[in-house]
Write an enzyme that holds these catalytic residues in place. Sequence first.
Site, PDB file in Angstrom:
ATOM      1  N   GLY A  12       5.328  13.797  17.939  1.00 21.89           N
ATOM      2  CA  GLY A  12       6.000  12.636  18.519  1.00 21.89           C
ATOM      3  C   GLY A  12       6.321  11.507  17.560  1.00 21.89           C
ATOM      4  CB  SER A  13       6.618  11.167  13.875  1.00 26.56           C
ATOM      5  OG  SER A  13       7.554  12.158  13.554  1.00 26.56           O
ATOM      6  CG  ASN A  14      11.875  12.398  15.167  1.00 26.28           C
ATOM      7  OD1 ASN A  14      12.732  11.782  14.535  1.00 26.28           O
ATOM      8  ND2 ASN A  14      11.313  13.495  14.711  1.00 26.28           N
ATOM      9  CG  LEU A  86       8.610  23.213  20.330  1.00 26.12           C
ATOM     10  CD1 LEU A  86       7.308  23.749  19.767  1.00 26.12           C
ATOM     11  CD2 LEU A  86       9.728  23.374  19.302  1.00 26.12           C
ATOM     12  CG  ASN A 103      17.808  19.295  19.908  1.00 28.15           C
ATOM     13  OD1 ASN A 103      16.637  18.892  19.970  1.00 28.15           O
ATOM     14  ND2 ASN A 103      18.137  20.426  19.291  1.00 28.15           N
ATOM     15  CG  HIS A 105      18.111  22.230  14.332  1.00 27.29           C
ATOM     16  ND1 HIS A 105      17.272  23.030  15.085  1.00 27.29           N
ATOM     17  CD2 HIS A 105      18.327  22.883  13.167  1.00 27.29           C
ATOM     18  CE1 HIS A 105      17.001  24.125  14.384  1.00 27.29           C
ATOM     19  NE2 HIS A 105      17.633  24.064  13.229  1.00 27.29           N
ATOM     20  CG  ASP A 146      19.673  24.987  17.640  1.00 30.98           C
ATOM     21  OD1 ASP A 146      19.227  24.010  18.279  1.00 30.98           O
ATOM     22  OD2 ASP A 146      18.955  25.771  17.018  1.00 30.98           O
TER      23      ASP A 146
HETATM   24  C1  GRF Z   1      11.279  17.176  14.000  1.00 30.53           C
HETATM   25  O1  GRF Z   1      11.366  17.654  12.700  1.00 30.53           O
HETATM   26  C2  GRF Z   1      12.527  17.561  14.763  1.00 30.53           C
HETATM   27  O2  GRF Z   1      13.646  17.617  13.976  1.00 30.53           O
HETATM   28  C3  GRF Z   1      12.172  18.917  15.250  1.00 30.53           C
HETATM   29  O3  GRF Z   1      10.814  18.852  15.576  1.00 30.53           O
HETATM   30  C4  GRF Z   1      10.182  17.864  14.773  1.00 30.53           C
HETATM   31  C5  GRF Z   1       9.440  16.943  15.683  1.00 30.53           C
HETATM   32  O4  GRF Z   1       8.590  16.074  14.998  1.00 30.53           O
HETATM   33  N1  GRF Z   1      13.088  19.372  16.232  1.00 30.53           N
HETATM   34  P1  GRF Z   1       7.862  14.912  15.782  1.00 30.53           P
HETATM   35  O5  GRF Z   1       7.138  15.537  16.969  1.00 30.53           O
HETATM   36  O6  GRF Z   1       8.908  13.937  16.240  1.00 30.53           O
HETATM   37  O7  GRF Z   1       6.893  14.299  14.835  1.00 30.53           O
END
Ligand code: GRF
Length: 190
Positions: A12-14, A86, A103, A105, A146
């Site tokens: 979940g860093s994003n 996922l 999304n 990728h 995708d």
């Molecule tokens: C990211 O690299 C994103 O591109 C991919 O999964 C990863 C998720 O990372 N689809 P996080 O959970 O946001 O840290």
Amino acid sequence: MKKIAIFASGNGSNAENIIRYFQSRNLNAEVVLVVSNRTDARVLQRAASFGVHSRVITREMLRDQKAVMSLMRQYEIDFIVLAGFLLMVPSFLVAHYNHRMLNIHPSLLPKFGGKGMYGDNVHKAVVAAGETETGITIHFVSEQYDEGDILFQASTPVETADTPEDVARKIHELEQLHFPRVIADALLSC
Ligand code: GRF
């Protein structure tokens, strides 16, 4: 106020970066819900620490159109962001959020996309193929995972000595830098 739901399966860093971005700016948009398919996903704690509600939805629940749409209605969700989610998103949700679901990728699609290409598998494949660059792709979600319209790509060099971990770090930097702003831009036009 536009309301965003983030779907994420893991770290979940994003998600955290996106939550922070919208909480710290007056963009007429906010993240109001985090959806995860795993009870142990770190993204759930991250959401809680920013006061964002979250829900765990199993693979089976995700197929339940009535339940999912009622959750989206409950939170008045305008826009969905998949950030490391996922599971396959069901077609009713893709159709409902046509051009309102993004999304990210971790490669330069169409390269290294498709079945099995997620997380570290992507970076390992990039290194194994001897690529000299890789990057991120932010795209609208279509029923062919995708393959939705690409909104944004950014690239980074891959050095011969780079390991998949090095590539992952570079990708992470690109994601942190660009993803929230691209979401904000997409929101303006939806
Ligand atoms: C990211 O690299 C994103 O591109 C991919 O999964 C990863 C998720 O990372 N689809 P996080 O959970 O946001 O840290």
